[in-house]
Write a protein that holds these residues in place. Structure first.
Motif, PDB file in Angstrom:
ATOM      1  N   GLY A   1      78.472 -35.739-141.775  1.00 27.13           N
ATOM      2  CA  GLY A   1      77.606 -34.590-142.000  1.00 27.13           C
ATOM      3  C   GLY A   1      76.905 -34.110-140.737  1.00 27.13           C
ATOM      4  O   GLY A   1      76.644 -34.885-139.816  1.00 27.13           O
ATOM      5  N   SER A   2      76.590 -32.819-140.709  1.00 27.55           N
ATOM      6  CA  SER A   2      75.905 -32.227-139.557  1.00 27.55           C
ATOM      7  C   SER A   2      74.391 -32.382-139.719  1.00 27.55           C
ATOM      8  O   SER A   2      73.659 -31.419-139.926  1.00 27.55           O
ATOM      9  N   TRP A   3      73.926 -33.613-139.630  1.00 28.41           N
ATOM     10  CA  TRP A   3      72.519 -33.925-139.922  1.00 28.41           C
ATOM     11  C   TRP A   3      71.584 -33.389-138.842  1.00 28.41           C
ATOM     12  O   TRP A   3      70.480 -32.939-139.135  1.00 28.41           O
ATOM     13  N   GLN A   4      72.000 -33.454-137.580  1.00 25.29           N
ATOM     14  CA  GLN A   4      71.160 -32.942-136.498  1.00 25.29           C
ATOM     15  C   GLN A   4      70.847 -31.461-136.722  1.00 25.29           C
ATOM     16  O   GLN A   4      69.705 -31.025-136.630  1.00 25.29           O
ATOM     17  N   THR A   5      71.888 -30.687-137.027  1.00 26.04           N
ATOM     18  CA  THR A   5      71.692 -29.253-137.267  1.00 26.04           C
ATOM     19  C   THR A   5      70.840 -29.019-138.504  1.00 26.04           C
ATOM     20  O   THR A   5      69.946 -28.175-138.505  1.00 26.04           O
ATOM     21  N   LYS A   6      71.115 -29.763-139.558  1.00 29.27           N
ATOM     22  CA  LYS A   6      70.364 -29.598-140.810  1.00 29.27           C
ATOM     23  C   LYS A   6      68.863 -29.761-140.582  1.00 29.27           C
ATOM     24  O   LYS A   6      68.054 -28.887-140.913  1.00 29.27           O
ATOM     25  N   PHE A   7      68.482 -30.893-140.017  1.00 30.33           N
ATOM     26  CA  PHE A   7      67.058 -31.159-139.859  1.00 30.33           C
ATOM     27  C   PHE A   7      66.447 -30.315-138.734  1.00 30.33           C
ATOM     28  O   PHE A   7      65.241 -30.060-138.741  1.00 30.33           O
ATOM     29  N   HIS A   8      67.263 -29.895-137.765  1.00 31.05           N
ATOM     30  CA  HIS A   8      66.778 -28.974-136.736  1.00 31.05           C
ATOM     31  C   HIS A   8      66.382 -27.649-137.379  1.00 31.05           C
ATOM     32  O   HIS A   8      65.274 -27.135-137.138  1.00 31.05           O
ATOM     33  N   GLU A   9      67.277 -27.080-138.184  1.00 27.97           N
ATOM     34  CA  GLU A   9      66.983 -25.785-138.814  1.00 27.97           C
ATOM     35  C   GLU A   9      65.834 -25.911-139.806  1.00 27.97           C
ATOM     36  O   GLU A   9      65.015 -24.999-139.953  1.00 27.97           O
ATOM     37  N   GLU A  10      65.743 -27.040-140.502  1.00 30.79           N
ATOM     38  CA  GLU A  10      64.612 -27.247-141.408  1.00 30.79           C
ATOM     39  C   GLU A  10      63.317 -27.414-140.620  1.00 30.79           C
ATOM     40  O   GLU A  10      62.225 -27.145-141.141  1.00 30.79           O
ATOM     41  N   GLY A  11      63.428 -27.864-139.353  1.00 30.71           N
ATOM     42  CA  GLY A  11      62.251 -27.893-138.477  1.00 30.71           C
ATOM     43  C   GLY A  11      61.725 -26.491-138.228  1.00 30.71           C
ATOM     44  O   GLY A  11      60.508 -26.250-138.215  1.00 30.71           O
ATOM     45  N   HIS A  12      62.640 -25.521-138.019  1.00 32.18           N
ATOM     46  CA  HIS A  12      62.227 -24.119-137.905  1.00 32.18           C
ATOM     47  C   HIS A  12      61.570 -23.646-139.201  1.00 32.18           C
ATOM     48  O   HIS A  12      60.601 -22.883-139.180  1.00 32.18           O
ATOM     49  N   GLN A  13      62.098 -24.113-140.314  1.00 28.04           N
ATOM     50  CA  GLN A  13      61.536 -23.733-141.613  1.00 28.04           C
ATOM     51  C   GLN A  13      60.096 -24.248-141.748  1.00 28.04           C
ATOM     52  O   GLN A  13      59.199 -23.520-142.196  1.00 28.04           O
ATOM     53  N   ILE A  14      59.865 -25.485-141.344  1.00 24.26           N
ATOM     54  CA  ILE A  14      58.508 -26.050-141.365  1.00 24.26           C
ATOM     55  C   ILE A  14      57.592 -25.247-140.456  1.00 24.26           C
ATOM     56  O   ILE A  14      56.439 -24.939-140.800  1.00 24.26           O
ATOM     57  N   ASP A  15      58.111 -24.896-139.278  1.00 22.53           N
ATOM     58  CA  ASP A  15      57.359 -24.095-138.311  1.00 22.53           C
ATOM     59  C   ASP A  15      56.862 -22.797-138.954  1.00 22.53           C
ATOM     60  O   ASP A  15      55.697 -22.412-138.830  1.00 22.53           O
ATOM     61  N   HIS A  16      57.747 -22.131-139.671  1.00 16.65           N
ATOM     62  CA  HIS A  16      57.424 -20.849-140.295  1.00 16.65           C
ATOM     63  C   HIS A  16      56.452 -21.033-141.464  1.00 16.65           C
ATOM     64  O   HIS A  16      55.483 -20.281-141.616  1.00 16.65           O
ATOM     65  N   ILE A  17      56.696 -22.058-142.289  1.00 11.20           N
ATOM     66  CA  ILE A  17      55.847 -22.296-143.471  1.00 11.20           C
ATOM     67  C   ILE A  17      54.407 -22.574-143.056  1.00 11.20           C
ATOM     68  O   ILE A  17      53.454 -21.984-143.590  1.00 11.20           O
ATOM     69  N   PHE A  18      54.226 -23.471-142.077  1.00 11.99           N
ATOM     70  CA  PHE A  18      52.869 -23.847-141.682  1.00 11.99           C
ATOM     71  C   PHE A  18      52.228 -22.801-140.781  1.00 11.99           C
ATOM     72  O   PHE A  18      51.017 -22.825-140.566  1.00 11.99           O
ATOM     73  N   GLY A  19      53.033 -21.863-140.289  1.00 13.18           N
ATOM     74  CA  GLY A  19      52.466 -20.746-139.540  1.00 13.18           C
ATOM     75  C   GLY A  19      51.638 -19.826-140.417  1.00 13.18           C
ATOM     76  O   GLY A  19      50.883 -18.982-139.916  1.00 13.18           O
ATOM     77  N   LYS A  20      51.745 -19.982-141.737  1.00 16.13           N
ATOM     78  CA  LYS A  20      50.967 -19.167-142.674  1.00 16.13           C
ATOM     79  C   LYS A  20      49.685 -19.861-143.114  1.00 16.13           C
ATOM     80  O   LYS A  20      48.952 -19.334-143.941  1.00 16.13           O
ATOM     81  N   ILE A  21      49.443 -21.059-142.593  1.00 15.06           N
ATOM     82  CA  ILE A  21      48.278 -21.849-143.017  1.00 15.06           C
ATOM     83  C   ILE A  21      47.271 -21.908-141.870  1.00 15.06           C
ATOM     84  O   ILE A  21      47.615 -22.303-140.748  1.00 15.06           O
ATOM     85  N   ASP A  22      46.036 -21.536-142.145  1.00 19.24           N
ATOM     86  CA  ASP A  22      45.011 -21.424-141.101  1.00 19.24           C
ATOM     87  C   ASP A  22      44.788 -22.734-140.355  1.00 19.24           C
ATOM     88  O   ASP A  22      44.491 -22.729-139.160  1.00 19.24           O
TER      89      ASP A  22
END
Length: 853
Positions: free
Chosen positions: A656-677
């Protein structure tokens, strides 16, 4: 001076009017006020989080209670199915009379009663155990929270078993929780007996019986869950009050949920913000499902938090969970030390130690390491994590087998019904066939008669011709011929009338036959429909068996995940949540990647598991089967799990392409928490706000760490090259990168990777080479020399913000699934980045312990 908080004791300390203070004194006073105000605010927030933690504990209780009720429901259904099978075997139909005569109705009801007794015992034991733990947890949390701003006094005496038992058994609202639970079980038993008796009288099938049983179980389960929430609130309140009394708190403030929102009752809204003397406040909960709580009102004059035997240094503790960690392994729920454990004298450091039978002493960490091996130095065998998980799973397997046996009995009964259905219609079909045969006989007779009449009608022209021949031959007079022709015409009319009548009779029989054939088709359809319904039911039952067997496959995954790690055993529920999120995702091939998912989860510590658990709802919606792509598109991750180019470069054998998976989900975390003060204090970018944006303080700090690491690496490269005969000048900053620095960096990278032949090392350095390219806007671009990273156009467009974003995403991948070698290499080449981003990741994990996203 009225625009900021001033403590009265500090005000008196100066001895002069505040207006006469010097600027320096004003600054000191302002900073003191800010500090005190912040501590009070943080403490109030902590108290609220403590209550929220209790609510979360109640919901966890309810999830387990739900599974206990489901087990009971399965057992009762199995008992009913087995009884039905006995009735069928004895040759009877499922009815009240046959059930009573052939199997003794009291026998079935006694079985059900036994199941309810077992349910009640499990439920009561689980309630008492968890409410005891909640009491202890809330007492410790209340003590810890107060310890942030005042010296903690007292000890664990308030946690002795008798006092906890008294708190649990207090008859809130007129009855103890155990009495209310047992009363509900009595009511459930009565309702089940009534429902089953009705089912027997009506001769209902198993599906209808199951619906009746489920409806009654669901009502009882709801009642138990309501009691759990109410009792959790009461125990939480009682334990907090006892902790506050022990620490000298004399006043509390009433806090309605969300300041008294639309769900709050008028009584709670009216009391919001009121202060009460401790002991005179309205007891909580005020009513079932009450969400209100109290905040202790304590002085704002804070003394030094001295080291004491209760807490160690609370103020110096990083958070409550780490402070309490030693107590979880060393103390019983009532606060007493477990056998072998005690706190050493303070002159020896005051550590809590375990003393084995041979006298050898263990610190907390040493004790855990010894447990991993299953044997301590006293030679006594302890249960390992592997033992515990297997024992737990064996119990679940037995329960599942009983569940499947019950379903198999239902399937056998259904298939018996399937075979019987045609015979139930055989007599009726035979009767219709007889009638249909009679119709065929009548139709045949009528057809023959019609044919005879047609032959008679066909003779009429010949008879007419014969009359005319006789008339021409003068053998008949015209009057005689006319008379004979009239007779002939009448004969033809009579023959046609008779033919029409017979045809009508024949068609009537045809119509009867068609109706009979329709009846046959209708009955045959009824048979097929009934059989199809049974087969559909059997299919559903087989699906339940299949799901149960799949759960046993999951058990094997649980065993593989835990191994012999007590930490992973403790994190089992987190792992299961992560696993189920991936199974729920339609684009994630669970069968293909399940074993590797176990391996990835084994690399995750508790923080990573917490983050992954709370990301579950996003994982379910991400796309992992899109070919030739791998990116986060600001709504979900889109990638190809089979494109494992990172894993191939690392030569780790993963499919499985685990490095890519968790890398892209890292961007997702970045975006999600960017909405929290709490994580992005500058959200001016709107939809594109991210924690990695260097215009917010978190992103700026991470960017500065990356800059230090890049500059350090480049200068290390220059130093290394100079030792080998070059004379490159070191850089003071990344504002302008010299040609020497570029040459030295690429030379150094080539040497580290054996001229790029070492694909493993090259991939491990990918987080650094990508960061260099982006941060310098391709001014120094390792990608152009064959290293991991982005193209120059991308680097130029994203710059420093892109460097922080990409580095954070790769850091998240390392934090979640990186091997020891990869993580060590990352720490070596980017130590400041690792520290900075680890701090942010830990803050995210801590936030997610008490908040959802």
């Amino acid at each position: 001076m009225g625009d900021y908080y001033v403590n009265d004791a500090v005000r008196k300390m100066y001895g002069i009017p505040l207006s006469q203070l010097t600027p320096e004194q004003r600054r000191i006073l302002r900073e003191d006020g800010k500090r005190r105000s912040k501590l009070i605010e943080e403490r109030q927030k902590d108290v609220m989080q403590n209550n929220r933690k209790a609510f979360d504990d109640a919901e966890k209780m309810n999830r387990v209670l739900s599974s206990i009720y489901e087990s009971c429901q399965r057992a009762i259904l199995a008992d009913v199915a087995a009884t039905q099978a006995k009735v069928k075997k004895a040759g009877g139909e499922w009815s009240y009379a046959n059930q009573s005569a052939l199997t003794r109705s009291r026998g079935l009801f006694e079985q059900i009663n036994n199941e309810l007794v077992k349910l009640g015992k499990k439920e009561n034991e689980y309630f008492r155990k968890n409410l005891t733990n909640i009491y202890t947890d809330q007492f410790l949390r209340a003590t810890y929270t107060l310890g942030q701003t005042q010296t903690v006094k007292g000890n664990f005496n308030m946690l002795n078993p008798r006092l906890i038992e008294a708190a649990l058994d207090y008859p809130w609202s007129g009855a103890m929780f155990s009495d209310r639970l047992w009363l509900d079980k009595d009511r459930l038993g009565r309702n089940l007996r009534i429902g089953l008796t009705q089912s027997m009288i009506l001769g209902e099938d198993m599906d209808r019986i199951a619906d009746r049983i489920q409806a009654n179980i669901d009502t009882s389960r709801y009642n138990a869950m309501r009691i759990a929430r109410t009792e959790t609130k009461r125990v939480c309140y009682v334990s907090q009050v006892e902790a506050w009394k022990a620490q000298g708190v004399s006043e509390v403030r009433y806090m309605a949920a969300n300041g008294g929102d639309s769900r709050s009752c008028n009584l709670c809204k009216a009391d919001n913000g009121k202060k009460y003397k401790l002991g005179e406040e309205p007891t909580l909960p005020r009513h079932p499902n009450c969400r209100c709580w109290y905040n202790p009102v304590t002085p704002d004059t804070f003394g030094d938090n001295e080291l004491n035997e209760l807490t160690g240094s609370i103020r110096g503790a990083e958070n409550y969970d780490k402070w309490k960690q030693e107590y979880e392994v060393a103390l019983n729920p009532d606060g007493s030390y477990k056998p072998g454990w005690k706190r050493e004298s303070w002159k020896d450091g005051g550590r809590v130690m375990y003393t084995a039978a041979d006298g050898k002493k263990y610190t907390l960490q040493e004790y855990k390491e010894a447990l991993k091996d299953g044997i301590l130095s006293d030679g006594v065998k302890r249960s390992t994590a592997g033992d515990l998980i297997r024992q737990h799973i064996e119990e679940d397997k037995k329960e599942n087998q009983m569940y499947r046996d019950g379903i198999s009995s239902q399937i056998d009964m259904q298939m018996e019904e399937y075979k019987k259905i045609p015979s139930q219609y055989a007599d009726k079909l035979a009767e219709i066939e007889v009638k249909k045969s009679q119709c065929d006989d009548i139709i045949a007779v009528k057809k023959s008669a019609i044919e005879e009449l047609e032959r008679e009608i066909e003779k009429i022209p010949d008879k007419r011709a014969a009359i005319y021949d006789k008339l021409d031959a003068k053998k008949l007079t015209e009057d005689e011929a006319d008379s004979l022709l009239d007779e002939l015409r009448q004969e033809r009319r009579d023959l046609r009338a008779r033919k029409n009548s017979v045809e009508d009779e024949m068609y009537q029989e045809h119509f009867k036959k068609e109706k009979l054939e329709e009846d046959i088709k209708r009955i045959q359809k009824e048979i097929r429909d009934k059989q199809a319904d049974i087969l559909n039911t059997v299919h559903k039952l087989n699906t339940q068996i299949s799901d149960s067997l799949k759960r046993e496959i999951d058990y094997e995954l649980d065993i593989a995940y835990v191994g012999d790690s007590m930490d992973r055993y403790d994190n089992l529920e987190l792992w299961r949540s992560v696993r189920e999120a991936h199974r729920a995702c339609p684009t994630f091939d669970m069968d293909k990647y399940k074993d590797e998912l176990v391996e990835m989860a084994q690399r995750m510590d508790k923080e990573a598991l917490v983050v992954q658990e709370k990301m579950a709802k996003y994982v379910e919606k991400n796309s992992y089967d899109l070919k030739n792509t791998g990116w986060y598109n600001w709504s979900k991750v889109e990638m190809d799990m089979s494109d494992n180019h990172h894993e191939k470069a690392l030569k780790n054998g993963l499919v499985g392409s685990w490095q890519t998976k968790f890398h892209e989900e890292g961007h997702q975390i970045d975006h999600i928490f960017g909405k929290i003060d709490d994580f992005c204090d500058n959200r001016s970018k709107g939809f594109y706000s991210c924690i990695t944006n260097m215009e917010c303080s978190v992103g700026k700090e991470m960017g500065e760490a990356i800059e230090k690491d890049i500059l350090s690496f480049i200068n290390s490269a220059i130093t290394h090259c100079n030792k080998n005969g070059d004379s490159y000048k070191p850089l003071k900053s990344l504002a302008r990168i010299s040609g020497d620095a570029k040459l030295a960096t690429i030379k150094y990278l080539n040497e580290l990777t054996s001229d790029r032949a070492d694909t493993v090392k090259k991939c491990q350095l990918g987080i650094l080479t990508d960061a260099i390219g982006c941060y310098t806007k391709a001014g120094l671009h390792p990608f152009a020399h064959g290293y991991w990273g982005h193209r120059a156009s991308y680097c130029k467009s994203v710059g420093k913000n892109g460097a922080v974003s990409e580095t954070w995403a790769t850091f998240c991948a390392m934090r979640v699934c990186g091997s020891k070698e990869e993580i060590e290499e990352l720490k070596r080449v980017m130590p400041e980045t690792w520290k900075s981003m680890s701090k942010v990741y830990s803050k995210i994990a801590t936030y997610l312990l008490t908040n959802n996203i």
